[in-house]
Design a protein around this motif. Structure first.
Motif, PDB file in Angstrom:
ATOM      1  N   SER B 362       0.829  -1.210   0.000  1.00 50.81           N
ATOM      2  CA  SER B 362       0.000   0.000   0.000  1.00 50.81           C
ATOM      3  C   SER B 362       0.859   1.253   0.000  1.00 50.81           C
ATOM      4  O   SER B 362       0.528   2.242  -0.664  1.00 50.81           O
ATOM      5  CB  SER B 362      -0.911   0.025   1.222  1.00 50.81           C
ATOM      6  OG  SER B 362      -1.867  -0.986   1.118  1.00 50.81           O
ATOM      7  N   LEU B 364       3.818   1.556  -1.283  1.00 56.15           N
ATOM      8  CA  LEU B 364       4.351   1.696  -2.644  1.00 56.15           C
ATOM      9  C   LEU B 364       3.287   2.263  -3.580  1.00 56.15           C
ATOM     10  O   LEU B 364       3.546   3.180  -4.365  1.00 56.15           O
ATOM     11  CB  LEU B 364       4.790   0.335  -3.184  1.00 56.15           C
ATOM     12  CG  LEU B 364       6.198  -0.139  -2.866  1.00 56.15           C
ATOM     13  CD1 LEU B 364       6.367  -1.555  -3.354  1.00 56.15           C
ATOM     14  CD2 LEU B 364       7.222   0.764  -3.515  1.00 56.15           C
ATOM     15  N   GLY B 365       2.074   1.674  -3.491  1.00 55.94           N
ATOM     16  CA  GLY B 365       0.984   2.131  -4.344  1.00 55.94           C
ATOM     17  C   GLY B 365       0.660   3.590  -4.087  1.00 55.94           C
ATOM     18  O   GLY B 365       0.493   4.384  -5.015  1.00 55.94           O
ATOM     19  N   GLY B 368       2.884   5.897  -5.734  1.00 56.53           N
ATOM     20  CA  GLY B 368       2.861   5.830  -7.194  1.00 56.53           C
ATOM     21  C   GLY B 368       4.088   5.203  -7.816  1.00 56.53           C
ATOM     22  O   GLY B 368       4.432   5.471  -8.962  1.00 56.53           O
ATOM     23  N   MET B 369       4.788   4.360  -7.048  1.00 55.24           N
ATOM     24  CA  MET B 369       5.984   3.700  -7.605  1.00 55.24           C
ATOM     25  C   MET B 369       5.555   2.452  -8.365  1.00 55.24           C
ATOM     26  O   MET B 369       5.621   1.329  -7.860  1.00 55.24           O
ATOM     27  CB  MET B 369       6.936   3.311  -6.473  1.00 55.24           C
ATOM     28  CG  MET B 369       7.447   4.502  -5.700  1.00 55.24           C
ATOM     29  SD  MET B 369       8.575   3.934  -4.434  1.00 55.24           S
ATOM     30  CE  MET B 369       9.013   5.478  -3.663  1.00 55.24           C
ATOM     31  N   VAL B 370       5.191   2.651  -9.606  1.00 55.52           N
ATOM     32  CA  VAL B 370       4.536   1.574 -10.351  1.00 55.52           C
ATOM     33  C   VAL B 370       5.488   0.415 -10.645  1.00 55.52           C
ATOM     34  O   VAL B 370       5.133  -0.754 -10.491  1.00 55.52           O
ATOM     35  CB  VAL B 370       3.874   2.135 -11.633  1.00 55.52           C
ATOM     36  CG1 VAL B 370       4.881   2.816 -12.532  1.00 55.52           C
ATOM     37  CG2 VAL B 370       3.146   1.036 -12.383  1.00 55.52           C
ATOM     38  N   TYR B 373       6.343  -1.533  -7.506  1.00 51.03           N
ATOM     39  CA  TYR B 373       5.119  -2.208  -7.074  1.00 51.03           C
ATOM     40  C   TYR B 373       4.946  -3.528  -7.811  1.00 51.03           C
ATOM     41  O   TYR B 373       4.683  -4.570  -7.216  1.00 51.03           O
ATOM     42  CB  TYR B 373       3.916  -1.288  -7.331  1.00 51.03           C
ATOM     43  CG  TYR B 373       2.591  -1.833  -6.855  1.00 51.03           C
ATOM     44  CD1 TYR B 373       2.144  -1.596  -5.567  1.00 51.03           C
ATOM     45  CD2 TYR B 373       1.783  -2.585  -7.711  1.00 51.03           C
ATOM     46  CE1 TYR B 373       0.935  -2.088  -5.126  1.00 51.03           C
ATOM     47  CE2 TYR B 373       0.564  -3.083  -7.283  1.00 51.03           C
ATOM     48  CZ  TYR B 373       0.144  -2.830  -5.982  1.00 51.03           C
ATOM     49  OH  TYR B 373      -1.059  -3.318  -5.551  1.00 51.03           O
ATOM     50  N   PHE B 374       5.149  -3.486  -9.125  1.00 49.82           N
ATOM     51  CA  PHE B 374       4.919  -4.720  -9.886  1.00 49.82           C
ATOM     52  C   PHE B 374       6.085  -5.698  -9.790  1.00 49.82           C
ATOM     53  O   PHE B 374       5.893  -6.902  -9.960  1.00 49.82           O
ATOM     54  CB  PHE B 374       4.538  -4.400 -11.332  1.00 49.82           C
ATOM     55  CG  PHE B 374       3.102  -3.982 -11.410  1.00 49.82           C
ATOM     56  CD1 PHE B 374       2.098  -4.928 -11.297  1.00 49.82           C
ATOM     57  CD2 PHE B 374       2.748  -2.648 -11.518  1.00 49.82           C
ATOM     58  CE1 PHE B 374       0.771  -4.552 -11.301  1.00 49.82           C
ATOM     59  CE2 PHE B 374       1.418  -2.262 -11.528  1.00 49.82           C
ATOM     60  CZ  PHE B 374       0.428  -3.215 -11.420  1.00 49.82           C
ATOM     61  N   PHE B 377       5.010  -7.395  -6.773  1.00 46.03           N
ATOM     62  CA  PHE B 377       3.834  -8.208  -7.078  1.00 46.03           C
ATOM     63  C   PHE B 377       4.272  -9.483  -7.798  1.00 46.03           C
ATOM     64  O   PHE B 377       3.814 -10.586  -7.507  1.00 46.03           O
ATOM     65  CB  PHE B 377       2.891  -7.387  -7.966  1.00 46.03           C
ATOM     66  CG  PHE B 377       1.434  -7.758  -7.829  1.00 46.03           C
ATOM     67  CD1 PHE B 377       0.853  -7.924  -6.585  1.00 46.03           C
ATOM     68  CD2 PHE B 377       0.641  -7.922  -8.958  1.00 46.03           C
ATOM     69  CE1 PHE B 377      -0.486  -8.261  -6.459  1.00 46.03           C
ATOM     70  CE2 PHE B 377      -0.708  -8.264  -8.840  1.00 46.03           C
ATOM     71  CZ  PHE B 377      -1.262  -8.427  -7.593  1.00 46.03           C
ATOM     72  N   PHE B 378       5.216  -9.302  -8.713  1.00 43.49           N
ATOM     73  CA  PHE B 378       5.797 -10.428  -9.435  1.00 43.49           C
ATOM     74  C   PHE B 378       6.510 -11.363  -8.458  1.00 43.49           C
ATOM     75  O   PHE B 378       6.362 -12.588  -8.499  1.00 43.49           O
ATOM     76  CB  PHE B 378       6.775  -9.871 -10.483  1.00 43.49           C
ATOM     77  CG  PHE B 378       7.744 -10.870 -11.036  1.00 43.49           C
ATOM     78  CD1 PHE B 378       7.366 -11.743 -12.042  1.00 43.49           C
ATOM     79  CD2 PHE B 378       9.051 -10.938 -10.552  1.00 43.49           C
ATOM     80  CE1 PHE B 378       8.272 -12.663 -12.557  1.00 43.49           C
ATOM     81  CE2 PHE B 378       9.951 -11.852 -11.050  1.00 43.49           C
ATOM     82  CZ  PHE B 378       9.555 -12.718 -12.048  1.00 43.49           C
ATOM     83  N   ASP B 449     -11.340  -5.118  -2.508  1.00 41.70           N
ATOM     84  CA  ASP B 449     -10.422  -4.934  -3.644  1.00 41.70           C
ATOM     85  C   ASP B 449      -9.144  -5.732  -3.426  1.00 41.70           C
ATOM     86  O   ASP B 449      -8.687  -6.476  -4.280  1.00 41.70           O
ATOM     87  CB  ASP B 449     -10.015  -3.455  -3.763  1.00 41.70           C
ATOM     88  CG  ASP B 449     -11.211  -2.548  -3.883  1.00 41.70           C
ATOM     89  OD1 ASP B 449     -12.068  -2.846  -4.730  1.00 41.70           O
ATOM     90  OD2 ASP B 449     -11.287  -1.554  -3.132  1.00 41.70           O
ATOM     91  N   SER B 453      -7.906  -9.124  -5.364  1.00 40.08           N
ATOM     92  CA  SER B 453      -6.724  -8.963  -6.184  1.00 40.08           C
ATOM     93  C   SER B 453      -5.646  -9.981  -5.795  1.00 40.08           C
ATOM     94  O   SER B 453      -5.061 -10.665  -6.638  1.00 40.08           O
ATOM     95  CB  SER B 453      -6.223  -7.526  -6.018  1.00 40.08           C
ATOM     96  OG  SER B 453      -4.945  -7.388  -6.493  1.00 40.08           O
TER      97      SER B 453
END
Lengths: 77, 560
Positions: B362, B364-365, B368-370, B373-374, B377-378, B449, B453
């Protein structure tokens, strides 16, 4: 009979997981899933991302064996 | 009285007394010492013990909101390890474990870099005996390498502390940055113990070589102490975000192909540290809370996973995936506990990993560090791969087993049971965990959400696994060694160094021979000396050549 225990377990596990997966995708259509990044709000995005990441990790790992894998007694030589 | 007694010190004293205590009372005594040390948790915040020595003011015992959660979990981990090792009669390992846990707890309460250094080295010197107690040749070799790396980290910390004192006149634990030279020394010292990329080789080298019970103790303290130290001195250091992101991602690929399941868990441990390091790098209240929460729950589920693999090693004699499988029939409780640990680390909702990782994701999100973040997530899909699926699947399922084995001993089951209970309890009631975090943050992990997710990610990653197994694309387990960053000092450096030193040795050898010959010629001209046998120029041995070359290099440096 006993030898089929694992196989039947695997089969029913697969069945339930597929059902849950389908339900999760369907759920996505019932409400708007808020995410931090708008493109992640596309239907089923996390599912797609999870599937692709997993396959990618396993395949790249498998490929890396070419470079990283040595015999078990490599350091003893 | 007890209030200014350094927490953990009582455990170290007890560990020295252990040989005098009869076998049957050793474990109760160990538990008692942890209990007494845990009384310090009720002391509240403040500075309780200082010591003026050599013109330095050492803060030996201080406590604040960052210390407390780590102190709580270190005590819990110590208790779990003691229960798990109740059946074992290895005095050296018990002494080392208790002193190691005590030193780690002591380190948390150090208020300046010199006291921290003392405890930092104490954890190294005590834990090396745990690796040593693995009692195989591989374990003893790994222990020596482990010691060298750990002590190097301590030396770097000491250099940093001295430079800091010299340049600023201050040596208290404070927020540092990487613009100062002492900051860099201290950063690398912490980075070694936190297993940063390329500094991580010692972890996967030594942990899997330790005994059934030793690995559980090792997994809890050293790396999390480094996380604590980083959180205290380098919060908000941008480079940590990238270091952490790389840490979450790269061990994942190694874990896929590693055959030894305890080594897989060591790679997984490395990947988990990455999440915490990212949290420190972001440096907001939410993300630092995330780091602390993650360290807290991670110690429990990682110990649980190492305990379940320890039980497998104890009963089946190996943790090599290529030789295991089908244990679910014989070790049903261990299987269930392992799966609970696996679901926790994979961050399934209602398990402890979920409520902790959410905080970091959260933050990171929210920033806005996209990309980061991914990556995380990966990496979450990667965690599911190696710890969530590979560990339980290859140990307990995969294929039917021919030889019978017994269920784990009762003490192991109790320790695993407590850890499993905590994993679920924290997952279901996260507010109790959130209450002890350093900052008060109103955070709700269970939003629809977020749950959907995360579940989509995990469930479809499992489907991907089933798909790969079905079409025989999943790599089979092969008995092998996977190269890691310890390769540099185990193969590359000796590979270069040995021939190089041999060549230098030969060169110096021939130099001496010629020198000796010319000496003899000069001397033989004088009749007086020619018959004296004691004048002999001998050629130096290998050690001698190294010494001479070092002296030579030093001479050159001095002259230049």
């Amino acid at each position: 009979m006993k030898n089929n225990d694992l196989k039947s377990m695997g089969k029913s596990f697969t069945k339930y997981i597929l059902i849950i997966g389908a339900l999760l995708i369907l759920l996505d259509f019932t409400f708007h899933r808020h995410e931090y990044f708008s493109f992640a709000e596309i239907y089923g995005f996390p599912a797609f991302f999870g599937f692709v990441s997993f396959v990618f990790i396993v395949m790249l790992g498998k490929w890396l064996r070419k470079f990283l894998m040595r015999k078990e007694d490599y350091y003893d030589q | 009285m007890i209030s200014n007694f350094i927490p953990g010190l009582i455990m170290i004293i007890t560990s020295f007394l252990l040989p005098t205590i009869p076998q049957y009372f050793r474990h109760p005594a160990m538990l008692l010492s942890v209990g007494l040390s845990a009384l310090s948790l009720f002391n509240g915040y403040g500075t309780f013990l200082e010591w003026d020595i050599l013109g330095l003011n050492l803060i030996l015992y201080q406590s604040d909101s960052l210390t407390l959660p780590f102190a709580i979990i270190f005590h819990i981990a110590a208790i779990l390890v003691i229960i798990f090792s109740w059946h074992r009669k290895n005095l050296m390992e018990h002494m080392a474990t208790l002193a190691y846990a005590g030193s780690a707890i002591g380190a948390l309460h150090a208020g300046d870099f010199f006291s921290l250094f003392i405890w930092w080295e104490a954890t190294a010197l005590t834990s090396v005996f745990i690796v040593f107690a693995g009692n195989t040749k591989a374990a003893k070799d790994a222990a020596m390498r482990y010691l060298i790396i750990q002590v190097s980290s301590g030396v770097l910390l000491l250099i940093g502390a001295c430079l800091m004192l010299y340049q600023t006149g201050n040596h208290n634990l404070a927020v540092l940055d990487l613009k100062t030279n002492f900051g860099i020394f201290i950063f690398i010292a912490f980075g070694i113990k936190a297993a940063f990329p390329l500094l991580n080789g010692w972890l996967q080298d030594s942990y899997p070589e330790s005994s059934v019970t030793g690995t559980v103790a090792l997994s809890a303290f050293t790396t999390k102490l480094a996380i604590y130290a980083l959180a205290r001195t380098f919060p908000g250091t941008d480079s940590l975000i990238w270091i952490g992101a790389i840490m979450t991602a790269f061990p994942v690929f190694f874990a896929v192909i590693e055959n030894d399941l305890r080594r897989v868990l060591s790679f997984s441990l490395n990947n988990q540290l990455g999440f915490m390091v990212v949290g420190i790098g972001i440096g907001t209240e939410l993300s630092l809370n995330g780091t602390v929460a993650h360290a807290f729950v991670h110690i429990i589920y990682k110990a649980l996973l190492f305990m379940s693999m320890g039980a497998v090693l104890y009963r089946a004699g190996t943790t090599k995936a290529s030789e295991l499988g089908g244990l679910y029939k014989y070790m049903p409780f261990t299987t269930i506990f392992c799966i609970i640990g696996a679901m926790s680390i994979s961050a399934f909702p209602l398990f402890s990993g979920f409520v902790a990782k959410s905080l970091i994701m959260s933050s990171l999100g929210g920033m806005g560090m996209v990309l980061i973040y991914f990556i995380l997530f990966f990496a979450s899909a990667g965690v599911l791969e190696h710890s969530g699926i590979k560990i339980p699947y290859f140990a307990f399922f995969a294929h039917e087993r021919k030889n019978k084995v017994k269920e784990a001993p009762i003490n192991m089951l109790i320790a695993m049971g407590i850890a499993a209970f905590l994993c679920i309890a924290i997952g279901v009631f996260p507010k109790y965990l959130y209450q002890i975090l350093p900052y008060t943050v109103d955070y709700q992990p269970y939003t629809l959400d977020h749950v959907i997710s995360q579940l989509q990610l995990l469930v479809f990653a499992i489907i991907a696994f089933l798909f790969l197994v079905k079409f025989k694309l999943y790599p089979s387990e092969i008995r092998s060694t996977v190269l890691n960053s310890d390769w540099f000092y185990r193969k590359m450096l000796p590979g270069i160094g040995k021939p190089l030193f041999n060549k230098i040795g030969l060169l110096i050898d021939s130099l001496y021979k010629n020198l000796g010959l010319s000496f003899k010629q000069v001397l033989s001209k004088s009749y007086k000396f020619s018959n004296l046998s004691y004048i002999k120029v001998t050629t130096p041995s290998f050690a001698g050549t190294i010494l001479i070359s070092i002296l030579f290099i030093m001479l050159v440096i001095v002259l230049v």
